[in-house]
Design an enzyme around this catalytic site. Structure first.
Site, PDB file in Angstrom:
ATOM      1  N   SER B 201       0.838  -1.207   0.000  1.00  0.00           N
ATOM      2  CA  SER B 201       0.000   0.000   0.000  1.00  0.00           C
ATOM      3  C   SER B 201       0.869   1.250   0.000  1.00  0.00           C
ATOM      4  O   SER B 201       0.563   2.239  -0.676  1.00  0.00           O
ATOM      5  CB  SER B 201      -0.926  -0.003   1.212  1.00  0.00           C
ATOM      6  OG  SER B 201      -0.188   0.200   2.386  1.00  0.00           O
ATOM      7  N   ARG B 205       0.401   3.502  -3.283  1.00  0.00           N
ATOM      8  CA  ARG B 205      -0.273   4.777  -3.069  1.00  0.00           C
ATOM      9  C   ARG B 205       0.529   5.912  -3.703  1.00  0.00           C
ATOM     10  O   ARG B 205      -0.002   6.713  -4.472  1.00  0.00           O
ATOM     11  CB  ARG B 205      -0.455   5.041  -1.582  1.00  0.00           C
ATOM     12  CG  ARG B 205      -1.143   6.379  -1.302  1.00  0.00           C
ATOM     13  CD  ARG B 205      -1.259   6.667   0.179  1.00  0.00           C
ATOM     14  NE  ARG B 205      -2.001   5.620   0.873  1.00  0.00           N
ATOM     15  CZ  ARG B 205      -1.452   4.744   1.686  1.00  0.00           C
ATOM     16  NH1 ARG B 205      -0.147   4.771   1.909  1.00  0.00           N
ATOM     17  NH2 ARG B 205      -2.188   3.823   2.280  1.00  0.00           N
ATOM     18  N   ASN B 209      -0.605   7.862  -7.173  1.00  0.00           N
ATOM     19  CA  ASN B 209      -0.865   9.306  -7.178  1.00  0.00           C
ATOM     20  C   ASN B 209      -0.001  10.025  -8.189  1.00  0.00           C
ATOM     21  O   ASN B 209      -0.466  10.874  -8.953  1.00  0.00           O
ATOM     22  CB  ASN B 209      -0.615   9.877  -5.781  1.00  0.00           C
ATOM     23  CG  ASN B 209      -1.867   9.818  -4.928  1.00  0.00           C
ATOM     24  OD1 ASN B 209      -2.752  10.636  -5.066  1.00  0.00           O
ATOM     25  ND2 ASN B 209      -1.940   8.816  -4.070  1.00  0.00           N
TER      26      ASN B 209
END
Lengths: 156, 265
Positions: B201, B205, B209
Site C-alpha cells: 500500500s 499509493r 498518485n
C-alpha cells in the site's frame, strides 16, 4: 512500468541516503537545536534573575539614600548646635577675658596711683626737708620764711 | 506539445511515448529492454540528482549549524526537521535512532522527486531528445521501482524491529491476535496479509498518485495550446497539494508502521 533491476539500484541509493542522513545530517542539526533551546532557556532565566537583582539593588539603593539623608540632617543639626555652642563659649570667654583685662588694668592703675602717691610723698618729704633746711640755714626771718614758704608752696 | 508533433504522431503514441522509461540493458550495456536486468536510467538519474542535492544541502546546513542566530537556510531546514521530529515523537515512543532520520530522508527526498512532476511535461524529454535520448520520464516516484525500493526497505525494518523488540512475544501475538489461540491458522493468515499489505500500500499509493498526476498532465498537453493554461494551471496548483501530502503520508505511515512494530500489545 515493469519491475526490474532499477528496484535494486534505488534500494541501495535509498539506504545510502538514509545512512548519510542518520550519520551526518540528523545528529549535528538536532544537537545544535537542543543547544539553542538550552541557551534560550538559560538566557531567559538569567534575564529573570537579573531583573530580580535589579529590583533588589534598587531597594537597597533607596534605603541607603534614605539613611544618608537622615544622617546628613542629623549632622547638620549637630553642627548647628555645635556652632551655637561655640559662639556661646566664645562669647563667655571673651566676656571673662575682657573682665580679666579690665580688672588687671584697674589693678595696674591702682598700683600706679599708689606708687605715684608714694613717690610724691617721698618727694614732698624731701622737699619739706629741703625747705626746712633752707629756712634753717637762713635767719629765722619771718618775712623771709614766709617768702620761702610761699616759694615752696609755689614750687609744689 | 506543439502542432507539428501532433501531426507527426497520434495522441495515443504521444501518451505511450511519455509512459516509457529510458531503458538500459545491463547485459549488453546498451540502451534497450532486457527483462529484469534492465535499468530505468531516467528514474535512477533523477533520483540520484535530487538525492545528491538534498544530501549536499542538508550536509552544508549541518556543518554550518550554529546554536546561535540561524541563517535563512538553516532556519528553513530546522523547520522541516522540527516538523519531522514532532511527527515522530507524536506517534513513536521508542528510542530508535534510525526512525527520525529515515522519516526525514523519506519526506524530503519523496517531496523533491514529486516536485519533478511540476516541471513542464515535455521540458526534460525534449531537451534530452535533442542530445539523442529517446525516452525520459522525469518523475522517479511515478516509477514503481522507486516506490517499492523505499517501501521494501521500510518493510525490512518493520520485520526487523518486530523480531528485535518483541522477541517471543511476537509469536504469541501472531498466534493469538485477533481471534484467540483456537483460531491460530486464521490469525497467522490475517497477520501475514496485514504485514505484506503495508509495503504494497505504501508503494502503490505514492506510485498511483504520481502516475495519475503525470497522466493528467500528459492529457492536458494533448489539448490545443490555447486551451492548456487553464486546466494545466489548476492541475498544477492542485498537484502542489498532492505532492506535499503524498510525501507526508509516506513519512507518516512509515513512522506509524515502525511504531506498531515497537509496541507490545
Amino acid at each position: 512500468m515493469d519491475i526490474n533491476a532499477t528496484l535494486l539500484g534505488q534500494l541501495i541509493t535509498f539506504l545510502i541516503l538514509v545512512w548519510f542522513t542518520m550519520k551526518y545530517v540528523w545528529p549535528p542539526i538536532t544537537k545544535a537545536m537542543q543547544e539553542r533551546e538550552k541557551k534560550i532557556a538559560a538566557g531567559l532565566e538569567a534575564a529573570d534573575r537579573s531583573k530580580r537583582e535589579l529590583e533588589l539593588a534598587e531597594h537597597k539603593a533607596l534605603a541607603i539614600i534614605r539613611e544618608a539623608k537622615l544622617d546628613a540632617a542629623q549632622i547638620v543639626d549637630q553642627s548647628h548646635k555645635r556652632a551655637v555652642q561655640i559662639v556661646d563659649e566664645a562669647k563667655a570667654n571673651a566676656r571673662t577675658e575682657g573682665q580679666r583685662i579690665l580688672d588687671q588694668a584697674n589693678e595696674e592703675f591702682a598700683r600706679e596711683v599708689s606708687r605715684t602717691r608714694e613717690t610724691l610723698r617721698k618727694h614732698l618729704a624731701s622737699l619739706a626737708i629741703a625747705g626746712a633746711e633752707k629756712i634753717i640755714s637762713r635767719n629765722l626771718d619771718p618775712v623771709t620764711n614766709a617768702a620761702l614758704l610761699d616759694e615752696f608752696v609755689a614750687e609744689i | 506539445m506543439n502542432t507539428e508533433t501532433a501531426s507527426a504522431i497520434t495522441p495515443a503514441q504521444y501518451v505511450q511515448h511519455h509512459l516509457d522509461h529510458l531503458l538500459f540493458n545491463l547485459n549488453s550495456m546498451s540502451f534497450g529492454n532486457n527483462g529484469f536486468w534492465t535499468l530505468n536510467l531516467d528514474t535512477v538519474l533523477v533520483s540520484l540528482v535530487t538525492g545528491l542535492i538534498i544530501a549536499t544541502l542538508l550536509r552544508v546546513v549541518a556543518v554550518r549549524m550554529t546554536a546561535g542566530v540561524p541563517g535563512k537556510l538553516q532556519n528553513f531546514v530546522e523547520i522541516i526537521i522540527e516538523f519531522v521530529q514532532k511527527s515522530v515523537t507524536d506517534t513513536f515512543h521508542g528510542t530508535s535512532k534510525i526512525i527520525a532520520p529515515l522519516a526525514l530522508t523519506i519526506f524530503v527526498w519523496v517531496f523533491f522527486m514529486n516536485v519533478m512532476d511540476l516541471l513542464p511535461i515535455d521540458l526534460l524529454p525534449r531537451a534530452l531528445a535533442a542530445v539523442g535520448f529517446t525516452h525520459f520520464k522525469n518523475v522517479p516516484t511515478a516509477d514503481p521501482n522507486m516506490t517499492f525500493a523505499m517501501s521494501i526497505s521500510v518493510f525490512v525494518l518493520i520485520i526487523f524491529y518486530n523480531f528485535k523488540i518483541k522477541g517471543w512475544h511476537l509469536a504469541k501475538e501472531v498466534f493469538t491476535k485477533p481471534f484467540g489461540i483456537y483460531l491460530f491458522p486464521l490469525n497467522i493468515t490475517f497477520r501475514l496479509v496485514e504485514e505484506f499489505v503495508k509495503p504494497l500500500s505504501l508503494a502503490l499509493r505514492l506510485f498511483g498518485n504520481m502516475f495519475a498526476g503525470e497522466l493528467v498532465f500528459i492529457l492536458i498537453a494533448l489539448l490545443p495550446w490555447w486551451a492548456q493554461w487553464l486546466p494545466g494551471g489548476i492541475w498544477s496548483i492542485f498537484h502542489i497539494l498532492i505532492i506535499s501530502i503524498q510525501a507526508f503520508i509516506f513519512m507518516m505511515l512509515t513512522i506509524v508502521y515502525l511504531s506498531m512494530a515497537h509496541d507490545k500489545h
